[in-house]
Scaffold this active site. Structure first.
Site, PDB file in Angstrom:
ATOM      1  N   SER B  42      20.644   2.337  37.778  1.00  0.00           N
ATOM      2  CA  SER B  42      20.039   3.457  38.619  1.00  0.00           C
ATOM      3  C   SER B  42      19.542   4.456  37.667  1.00  0.00           C
ATOM      4  O   SER B  42      19.989   4.613  36.967  1.00  0.00           O
ATOM      5  CB  SER B  42      21.169   3.261  39.351  1.00  0.00           C
ATOM      6  OG  SER B  42      21.487   2.566  40.125  1.00  0.00           O
ATOM      7  N   HIS B  43      18.769   4.615  38.482  1.00  0.00           N
ATOM      8  CA  HIS B  43      17.598   6.197  37.888  1.00  0.00           C
ATOM      9  C   HIS B  43      18.565   7.503  37.999  1.00  0.00           C
ATOM     10  O   HIS B  43      18.725   8.193  36.976  1.00  0.00           O
ATOM     11  CB  HIS B  43      16.576   6.940  38.736  1.00  0.00           C
ATOM     12  CG  HIS B  43      16.119   7.439  38.873  1.00  0.00           C
ATOM     13  ND1 HIS B  43      15.116   7.713  37.268  1.00  0.00           N
ATOM     14  CD2 HIS B  43      15.453   8.891  39.159  1.00  0.00           C
ATOM     15  CE1 HIS B  43      14.407   8.457  37.077  1.00  0.00           C
ATOM     16  NE2 HIS B  43      14.849   9.723  37.941  1.00  0.00           N
ATOM     17  N   GLY B  50      21.770  17.936  33.191  1.00  0.00           N
ATOM     18  CA  GLY B  50      23.290  18.974  33.790  1.00  0.00           C
ATOM     19  C   GLY B  50      23.356  18.823  35.236  1.00  0.00           C
ATOM     20  O   GLY B  50      22.350  17.895  35.684  1.00  0.00           O
ATOM     21  N   HIS B 257       7.447  18.431  38.602  1.00  0.00           N
ATOM     22  CA  HIS B 257       8.610  18.781  37.112  1.00  0.00           C
ATOM     23  C   HIS B 257       7.517  19.412  35.887  1.00  0.00           C
ATOM     24  O   HIS B 257       6.721  18.375  35.916  1.00  0.00           O
ATOM     25  CB  HIS B 257       9.422  17.914  36.442  1.00  0.00           C
ATOM     26  CG  HIS B 257       9.850  18.487  35.486  1.00  0.00           C
ATOM     27  ND1 HIS B 257      10.231  18.993  34.167  1.00  0.00           N
ATOM     28  CD2 HIS B 257      11.811  18.789  35.615  1.00  0.00           C
ATOM     29  CE1 HIS B 257      11.237  19.201  33.490  1.00  0.00           C
ATOM     30  NE2 HIS B 257      11.776  19.391  34.725  1.00  0.00           N
ATOM     31  N   ARG B 273      13.534  23.700  27.410  1.00  0.00           N
ATOM     32  CA  ARG B 273      13.304  25.305  28.023  1.00  0.00           C
ATOM     33  C   ARG B 273      14.860  26.171  28.683  1.00  0.00           C
ATOM     34  O   ARG B 273      14.667  27.483  27.997  1.00  0.00           O
ATOM     35  CB  ARG B 273      12.451  25.840  29.228  1.00  0.00           C
ATOM     36  CG  ARG B 273      11.092  25.579  28.965  1.00  0.00           C
ATOM     37  CD  ARG B 273      10.119  25.351  30.020  1.00  0.00           C
ATOM     38  NE  ARG B 273      10.674  24.206  30.808  1.00  0.00           N
ATOM     39  CZ  ARG B 273      10.785  24.101  32.518  1.00  0.00           C
ATOM     40  NH1 ARG B 273      10.619  24.961  32.576  1.00  0.00           N
ATOM     41  NH2 ARG B 273      11.694  22.820  32.995  1.00  0.00           N
ATOM     42  N   GLU B 394      19.345  11.703  47.377  1.00  0.00           N
ATOM     43  CA  GLU B 394      17.950  11.821  46.442  1.00  0.00           C
ATOM     44  C   GLU B 394      17.563  11.879  48.105  1.00  0.00           C
ATOM     45  O   GLU B 394      16.806  11.878  48.708  1.00  0.00           O
ATOM     46  CB  GLU B 394      17.519  11.667  45.471  1.00  0.00           C
ATOM     47  CG  GLU B 394      15.900  12.068  45.543  1.00  0.00           C
ATOM     48  CD  GLU B 394      15.503  11.943  44.131  1.00  0.00           C
ATOM     49  OE1 GLU B 394      16.138  11.330  43.197  1.00  0.00           O
ATOM     50  OE2 GLU B 394      14.074  11.742  43.858  1.00  0.00           O
TER      51      GLU B 394
HETATM   52  C1  LIG Z   1      13.737  12.047  34.194  1.00  0.00           C
HETATM   53  C2  LIG Z   1      15.056  12.477  35.616  1.00  0.00           C
HETATM   54  C3  LIG Z   1      15.924  13.279  34.907  1.00  0.00           C
HETATM   55  C4  LIG Z   1      16.472  14.107  35.881  1.00  0.00           C
HETATM   56  N1  LIG Z   1      17.646  14.933  35.558  1.00  0.00           N
HETATM   57  C5  LIG Z   1      18.726  15.229  36.370  1.00  0.00           C
HETATM   58  C6  LIG Z   1      19.229  16.999  35.962  1.00  0.00           C
HETATM   59  O1  LIG Z   1      19.192  17.073  34.814  1.00  0.00           O
HETATM   60  N2  LIG Z   1      20.156  17.393  36.942  1.00  0.00           N
HETATM   61  C7  LIG Z   1      20.362  16.741  37.928  1.00  0.00           C
HETATM   62  O2  LIG Z   1      20.205  17.002  38.777  1.00  0.00           O
HETATM   63  N3  LIG Z   1      18.912  16.139  38.112  1.00  0.00           N
HETATM   64  C8  LIG Z   1      18.421  15.171  38.113  1.00  0.00           C
HETATM   65  N4  LIG Z   1      17.497  14.039  38.294  1.00  0.00           N
HETATM   66  C9  LIG Z   1      17.479  14.123  39.096  1.00  0.00           C
HETATM   67  C10 LIG Z   1      19.674  13.053  39.507  1.00  0.00           C
HETATM   68  O3  LIG Z   1      18.837  12.003  38.644  1.00  0.00           O
HETATM   69  C11 LIG Z   1      18.634  11.815  40.891  1.00  0.00           C
HETATM   70  O4  LIG Z   1      17.959  12.929  42.193  1.00  0.00           O
HETATM   71  C12 LIG Z   1      20.074  11.630  41.105  1.00  0.00           C
HETATM   72  O5  LIG Z   1      20.372  10.844  40.459  1.00  0.00           O
HETATM   73  C13 LIG Z   1      19.799  10.087  42.592  1.00  0.00           C
HETATM   74  O6  LIG Z   1      21.018   9.636  43.107  1.00  0.00           O
HETATM   75  P1  LIG Z   1      21.133   8.153  43.955  1.00  0.00           P
HETATM   76  O7  LIG Z   1      22.242   7.892  43.442  1.00  0.00           O
HETATM   77  O8  LIG Z   1      20.342   9.036  45.153  1.00  0.00           O
HETATM   78  O9  LIG Z   1      19.558   7.512  43.754  1.00  0.00           O
HETATM   79  P2  LIG Z   1      20.182   6.492  42.318  1.00  0.00           P
HETATM   80  O10 LIG Z   1      20.572   6.645  41.244  1.00  0.00           O
HETATM   81  O11 LIG Z   1      17.963   6.894  42.019  1.00  0.00           O
HETATM   82  O12 LIG Z   1      20.278   5.510  43.500  1.00  0.00           O
HETATM   83  C14 LIG Z   1      19.276   4.256  43.503  1.00  0.00           C
HETATM   84  C15 LIG Z   1      19.850   2.611  43.788  1.00  0.00           C
HETATM   85  O13 LIG Z   1      19.660   2.527  45.187  1.00  0.00           O
HETATM   86  C16 LIG Z   1      19.280   1.847  44.468  1.00  0.00           C
HETATM   87  N5  LIG Z   1      18.622   0.638  45.638  1.00  0.00           N
HETATM   88  C17 LIG Z   1      17.085   1.322  45.337  1.00  0.00           C
HETATM   89  N6  LIG Z   1      15.993   0.630  46.672  1.00  0.00           N
HETATM   90  C18 LIG Z   1      16.968  -0.961  46.941  1.00  0.00           C
HETATM   91  C19 LIG Z   1      16.899  -1.184  48.078  1.00  0.00           C
HETATM   92  N7  LIG Z   1      15.777  -1.156  49.194  1.00  0.00           N
HETATM   93  N8  LIG Z   1      17.896  -2.149  48.462  1.00  0.00           N
HETATM   94  C20 LIG Z   1      19.392  -1.952  47.550  1.00  0.00           C
HETATM   95  N9  LIG Z   1      19.112  -1.461  46.791  1.00  0.00           N
HETATM   96  C21 LIG Z   1      18.040  -0.190  46.560  1.00  0.00           C
HETATM   97  C22 LIG Z   1      18.688   0.998  42.975  1.00  0.00           C
HETATM   98  O14 LIG Z   1      19.066   0.069  42.782  1.00  0.00           O
HETATM   99  C23 LIG Z   1      20.634   2.288  42.604  1.00  0.00           C
HETATM  100  O15 LIG Z   1      21.125   1.958  42.425  1.00  0.00           O
HETATM  101  C24 LIG Z   1      16.644  14.222  37.816  1.00  0.00           C
HETATM  102  C25 LIG Z   1      15.678  12.845  37.332  1.00  0.00           C
HETATM  103  C26 LIG Z   1      14.725  12.296  36.859  1.00  0.00           C
HETATM  104  C27 LIG Z   1      13.543  11.585  37.326  1.00  0.00           C
END
Ligand SMILES: Cc1cc2nc3c(=O)[nH]c(=O)nc-3n(C[C@H](O)[C@H](O)[C@H](O)COP(=O)(O)OP(=O)(O)OC[C@H]3O[C@@H](n4cnc5c(N)ncnc54)[C@H](O)[C@@H]3O)c2cc1C
Ligand code: HEM
Ligand code: HEM
Ligand code: SF4
Ligand code: F3S
Ligand code: FES
Lengths: 247, 662, 245
Positions: B42-43, B50, B257, B273, B394
């Site tokens: 996952s993303h 951090g 960003h 940074r 998110e």
């Molecule tokens: C490059 C980058 C660096 C980052 N660094 C930081 C950081 O240093 N510190 C910080 O606090 N935040 C950071 N962020 C933000 C943070 O990583 C994300 O906001 C956070 O991880 C989101 O987590 P989540 O669990 O909400 O979603 P995600 O980790 O995006 O997980 C989404 C999940 O939903 C599933 N999914 C999506 N659509 C469907 C569907 N239709 N049906 C079934 N499953 C689905 C996917 O398979 C996945 O498992 C960063 C973001 C990026 C882009």
């Protein structure tokens, strides 16, 4: 008189097969793509999908070499396709799915299922004493160097390259592979995991475990995260022998 | 027809989804997690920098506590956040990080004694306290008063996600991967699960549940260049929207960003940074101090991104065939530091740019990065309008980020929200309210509807080409709904997106006709959904005539509290409408602990709300009185804006810190 | 909680495999030096032979000592083979998978392993023959006797193959042994591995050269001595310095 350097026309040979299609069989299909500056296989494959064949299946998620989704055989070598620059390859590039894992279609494999099986088999989680922890309290201390060392092994992205690069596991699919051994090394290092040496021995002290490894080192050479697999497997082997002798 | 029953359905296997799953399981409810990819892919794994939690262990974090974290978060949000939710969040972040430590995350630790760091291009020596040795350390991140961002080297998200997924394995949580939720099952104003498509076989499955949680992450991929993973397409928001009942909040709040590499848009962490890296222009000149003398490179993200764009517009950008960019210089940190603490950055530079960041500058420019908006929820994570539907991470607009989130607050949100919402969901499941009254014909109908849609895409003739629509949408978003926005561009964007949306109803999947694994089919139905999401963003941005946080209108440069201290709420009540329905939710000043003020960047252009001074006076008076009475900070806080009652009992405890409450 | 007893057999087998390999490997280095003393002259070789027969301890030669030593070596050899056989591809299918893997992957260390298995397999036969002959004819070792065996008893073709097999097998084995247990690893395991690999190549070349020169020497003597097969060697100078006292 600046001479325009003509971009290369890459011939990308893809091993294709759709197991859902009763009439299909594994075959190579060749696509031509004009190379661009800084082109990676991720970009090239997406161009093929957009312009040549929209049914071509492959897996990319982070496209930044972080998530481990896009491993495939590039000219026979397992690697992460998203961070492979085409400029580092020849004009003719052969792509195939990683062997051993269940094939979904074309270059897409069901590695998640395999990795989950491995994790369950090796119980790759912290085995703590079943006491109620209070998270209002200060966290348990850990030596900074030890934390770094654990992280070093925690960096595995479960891409499966080491599995595809290991002849042993190809022959003997029950072998845990470097990815599994590395995980055990990681938990063994971790003071929060309370399993003792005998319990670890139960998990990997056998021919499907550390004693099955024939030190082929394909794993070490293909791991995209440069994990110290050779050292850690050697370490586990010594430790397991010690455990057996001590008993 | 396959139907799977469970107590709690969780759509999304990222940090947020997994934390909810372990939480409800611990409370004795069955959980099934659906995810597009194996959870570990996952993303969330991409978060390098951090996680914020006010532990105050390291010397540079000394004096940090919930109050400081709270104030940073609210200021960062440009007062768009829900202050109660933000309070709940800052209170639980230390607990969440300690829990993760127990679950196996190898957080980087404080090492006692001297070490050198680079602050403001200057080598300084920091002496870490003896008594902090071995506790979790923190680094500097944009927009924070204290060093508060805890990390594991450069793989924070990766380590967190792995620990979380392993914990899920331990708890034997059912995870169904390569399952894509394509619609929510709704009956009689209540959500009963989702219809999901197996991406390997094409099979449609109905997952029927008491409570359904959408934790599908952000929607960055509606933009052509984004730091997000390519699966961050907003499908979760779209299916919520398509219920016609659930609402989305603040969809126009999109964060850019400052430092993604050119051209591919891969992020180099803010840690660059934070650790002392500098931004330089085409002349190698460090320009940030001119704009933000105080915080310089470490001003809040939206601010730095805008300053960079301004500077490029002044002609100071470096020209390249992919457009103008600026330089990120981390060479001053030294090779050793880069190879140890910023290794991921080094790998990215080597693999995608072919440069060595210890000697070369990195070409960067601001790039779409984070979606503050999402499914609008109450503090319990439940949709404000659709019973039984929850959301967090998110994907949600729980609303602690308002119009701009601080770096490090996002992964922190995922685990804190996941932890809390799991409790609220469990309470719901334990109550009588949760019993299910859905007739199986409804479920079958939901499946039939989705099946028909897919058949139509495959059998349509003379239809539209998905790629054409998709690419155009991405371009419009990038060009007209980007960092700086204006009425004219936004109007054009909305008009054209609406046109694209109409055309998307007539998509035909060319050539590739398989009903099983078929990327072309997936792209087709996702594009239809993404266009809806794009419209909520563009339309919301068009209507919001002010600048707040990441939403920056050139034609309305001031923040207008009088008229716009409110959340944008979008919905899609009628399947036949081609634009979202927009309404607004007031953000009441009357109970704010921190009444609206100036964020402290650039010129203060705020048009204040008439109620602000009154509230400020009340707050000041209460504070003064209580301070005189010798009240502690908890008592003062609670007098200003009580929130503890809202937290699940087990998370109400006071956090220990070195020198405080130990 | 009562602990289940762990099954120590896999650990033992792995240990035995390596230990036996190591002993054989070291033995072979020594062996090649002793056999090659023929290059320094018949006298030297003769004295070395007598040394091993215990002449300098007992004042008389006891070839039975050699028989016993050869027996022990044979035993270790058999144990090693018996244990190492676990690592052979256990079916044609496995063999085929490995072949294909090597063909497409083109990975050096995997190839080395394949050569080791292949040479090990060859030594089943080649090594056994040699050891059996030495064990049963331990008295017939010496400048002339050995040379006669090489030439007149047609051992040279076998020796050529055995030499190739044992040198490749042994040096690859020693190299892999070091990696397998993490010996000499130091700080940078990758660098160490590169270094070990170059040592390995050097050792192979060295022993093959030495071996073939030795074999050539035996063949030369054997041809010259063809007409007097069966005659034993005696020292030209009757007194051996340092032994008389
Ligand atoms: C490059 C980058 C660096 C980052 N660094 C930081 C950081 O240093 N510190 C910080 O606090 N935040 C950071 N962020 C933000 C943070 O990583 C994300 O906001 C956070 O991880 C989101 O987590 P989540 O669990 O909400 O979603 P995600 O980790 O995006 O997980 C989404 C999940 O939903 C599933 N999914 C999506 N659509 C469907 C569907 N239709 N049906 C079934 N499953 C689905 C996917 O398979 C996945 O498992 C960063 C973001 C990026 C882009
Ligand atoms: C019948 C004869 C022999 C056979 C069948 C045989 C077979 C093997 C095999 C298959 C291996 C590889 C084991 C693995 O990959 O883990 C091996 C390892 C080894 N062999 Fe042999 N071998 C024989 C004789 C010898 C001899 C004569 C020597 C001495 C030079 C020797 C030295 C070694 C060494 C040092 C190893 C490495 C040990 C290890 O990896 O644990 N072998 N042998
Ligand atoms: C104690 C055991 C051994 C003894 C005493 C012994 C002795 C000898 C002697 C005397 C020779 C010279 C030729 C001859 O007389 O036939 C010889 C040659 C040779 N032996 Fe052995 N040997 C032993 C074990 C082995 C083993 C285990 C191997 C390998 C598997 C081996 C491989 C060879 C080879 C390859 C040669 C030919 C070398 C050359 O001419 O370069 N020997 N041995
Ligand atoms: S050990 Fe390396 S190659 Fe193997 S799965 Fe992990 S990251 Fe991939
Ligand atoms: S390639 Fe395989 S055999 Fe061992 S050293 Fe690596 S796991
Ligand atoms: S797509 Fe994530 S590693 Fe390649």
């Amino acid at each position: 008189m600046s001479e325009e350097i003509k971009p290369r026309i890459l011939k990308i040979n893809v091993l294709r097969f759709d197991p859902n299609d009763k009439n299909d069989f594994p075959h190579i299909e060749t696509f031509e793509v004009e190379e661009a500056d800084g082109m990676t296989l991720y970009i090239a494959l997406n161009e093929i999908r957009e312009h040549n064949d929209n049914s071509l299946m492959f897996d990319f998620v982070c496209r930044a070499g972080i998530c481990g989704s896009c491993s495939m055989l590039v000219d026979g070598r397992p690697t992460l396709a998203c961070r492979t620059l085409t400029s580092k390859l020849g004009e003719s590039i052969t792509l195939a799915p990683l062997p051993l894992f269940k094939l979904i279609k074309d270059l897409s494999i069901y590695s998640g299922e395999w990795m989950r099986g491995l994790n369950e088999r090796l119980e790759t989680w912290i085995h703590d004493k079943e006491e109620e922890l209070n998270f209002d309290k200060l966290e348990e201390r850990m030596e900074p160097e030890l934390a770094d060392e654990i992280y070093e092994l925690d960096r595995c992205v479960e891409c499966g390259c080491c599995v595809a690069g290991c002849g042993t596991i190809q022959m003997k699919p029950d072998f845990v592979g470097a990815v599994g051994l590395n995980k055990i090394a990681r938990y063994h290092l971790d003071p929060r995991d309370k399993r003792d040496d005998e319990e670890y021995y139960e998990l990997i002290g056998n021919e499907d475990g550390v004693f099955g490894c024939m030190t082929l080192l394909g794993c070490e050479d293909v791991c995209p995260k440069d994990l110290p697999l050779q050292s850690k497997i050697a370490y586990l082997r010594r430790m397991m022998i010690k455990t057996a002798l001590k008993n | 027809m396959k139907i799977i029953y469970t107590d709690v359905l969780i759509i999304g296997g990222g940090l947020a989804g997994l934390r909810v799953a372990t939480g409800v399981k611990e409370r004795g409810h069955d959980a099934v997690v659906l995810t597009l990819v194996p959870p570990k892919r996952s993303h969330s794994s991409a978060a390098q920098g951090g996680m914020q939690a006010s532990l105050a262990n390291s010397t540079m974090g000394e004096g940090d506590n919930e109050d400081v974290h709270f104030s940073d978060t609210i200021k960062g949000s440009d007062w768009g956040a829900d202050q109660e939710v933000a309070r709940m969040f800052v209170h639980c972040a230390p607990k969440a990080i300690r829990e993760l430590a127990a679950w196996g995350v190898p957080w980087s630790r404080v090492k006692k004694g001297d070490r050198t760091a680079i602050i403001n291009a200057q080598k300084v020596t920091i002496t870490e306290k003896e008594e902090a040795h071995g506790l979790i350390t923190a680094r500097d991140f944009g927009g924070t008063k204290k060093w508060r961002t805890c990390y594991t080297s450069d793989g924070t998200g990766h380590s967190m996600l792995y620990a979380m997924d392993n914990k899920a394995h331990k708890e034997k949580i059912e995870i169904h991967e390569r399952q894509e939720a394509i619609s929510l099952i709704v009956d009689d104003g209540r959500c009963y699960g989702a219809v999901s498509r197996n991406l390997m076989t094409g099979e449609l499955v109905a997952y029927v549940s008491k409570a359904t949680t959408v934790a599908t992450g952000g929607y960055g991929r509606i933009y052509s260049v984004s730091t997000n993973a390519i699966i961050c397409q907003g499908i979760g928001q779209a299916i919520a929207l398509e219920t016609g009942i659930a609402t989305l909040g603040n969809m126009e709040a999109i964060q850019f960003h400052p430092t993604a590499i050119v051209p591919v848009g891969i992020l180099t962490t803010e840690g660059c940074r934070g650790d002392g890296g500098l931004l330089l222009d085409k002349d190698g000149y460090r320009f940030m101090p001119d704009y933000e003398p105080d915080k310089k490179e470490l001003a809040s993200r939206d601010v730095v991104s805008r300053r960079m764009t301004e500077h490029i517009r002044k002609g100071k950008g470096v020209k390249s065939r992919y457009g103008d960019h600026l330089w990120l210089d981390i060479t001053i940190l030294g090779r050793e530091h880069i190879e140890k603490n910023l290794r991921e950055v080094k790998e990215i530079c080597e693999n995608f740019l072919g440069i060595d960041p210890a000697v070369d500058w990195i070409p960067v420019r601001p790039t779409q990065h984070y979606s503050m908006g999402g499914i609008r929820t109450k503090y319990t994570g439940e949709s404000q309008t659709l019973k039984g539907l929850y959301s967090c991470g998110e994907a949600a607009c729980w609303d602690m980020h308002g119009f701009n989130r601080l770096g490090g607050n996002s992964v922190s949100e995922t685990v804190v929200a996941g932890m809390l919402i799991a409790e609220y969901i469990s309470d719901f499941c334990d109550s009588h309210e949760s019993s299910m009254h859905i007739h199986s014909s409804k479920i079958e109908q939901a499946l039939a509807v989705e099946k028909a849609k897919i058949e139509k895409l495959l059998t349509n003739t003379n239809g539209e080409d998905t790629y054409v629509l998709r690419r155009r949408m991405e371009e419009i978003m990038m060009e007209k709904v980007g960092i700086f926005r204006n009425g004219k561009d936004l109007q054009e964007a909305v008009d054209e997106l609406e046109e694209l949306y109409k055309r998307s109803q007539n998509i035909e999947v060319h050539r590739s006709k398989s009903r099983a694994a078929n990327p072309a089919l997936v792209n087709a139905y996702r594009t239809q959904k993404m266009l809806k999401v794009a419209l909520t963003v563009a339309y919301g941005a068009l209507l919001r005539q002010e600048s707040r946080g990441a939403h920056s209108r050139e034609d309305f440069p001031e923040r207008d509290d009088e008229n716009w201290l409110k959340r944008t709420i979008t919905s899609w009540p009628d399947a036949n409408q081609t634009l979202p329905t927009v309404s607004y939710e007031e953000i009441p000043i009357g109970n704010m602990e921190l009444p609206p003020g100036w964020r402290g960047y650039g010129k203060d252009l705020t048009k204040h709300h008439h109620a602000t001074p009154g509230r400020q006076a009340t707050v000041d008076a209460i504070k003064a009185q209580l301070e005189k009475d010798g009240a502690d900070r908890f008592e003062i806080q609670s007098a200003l804006m009580p929130y503890l009652e809202k937290l699940p009992k087990k998370y109400r405890g006071i956090n220990e810190r070195l020198g405080e409450n130990v | 909680m009562k602990k289940k007893k762990i099954d120590k057999t896999p650990a033992r087998l792995d240990f035995i495999q390596s230990a036996s390999g190591l002993i054989l490997g070291l033995f072979m280095w020594g062996h090649m030096f002793f056999v090659s003393t023929i290059l320094l002259g018949k006298d030297v070789m003769y004295n070395v032979t007598r040394f091993f027969e215990g002449y300098y301890f007992f004042g008389e030669s006891y070839p039975i000592i050699v028989t016993i030593v050869a027996g022990i070596v044979f035993f270790i050899f058999i144990v090693h083979a018996a244990v190492a056989i676990r690592k052979f591809p256990s079916s044609y299918k496995q063999y085929k998978i490995m072949r294909n893997h090597i063909k497409s992957f083109k990975h050096d260390d995997t190839r080395l392993w394949f050569w080791q298995v292949f040479t090990g397999f060859a030594m089943f036969f080649l090594g056994s023959v040699h050891l059996y002959i030495i064990m049963t004819n331990s008295a017939d070792i010496g400048p002339y006797a050995s040379a006669d065996r090489v030439v007149s008893e047609w051992m040279w073709p076998l020796y050529i193959l055995l030499l190739l097999a044992v040198e490749f097998h042994g040096s690859i084995g020693m190299y892999r042994l070091a990696l397998k247990w993490g010996w000499f690893e130091g700080k940078d395991a990758k660098k160490t591995r590169d270094r070990l690999r170059s040592y390995k190549y050097a050792i192979t070349v060295f022993f093959l050269t030495l071996g073939f020169l030795t074999l050539a020497a035996y063949i030369k003597i054997g041809i010259e001595h063809k007409d007097n097969v069966g005659e034993r060697y005696h020292e030209q100078s009757v007194t051996v310095k340092g032994v008389q006292q």
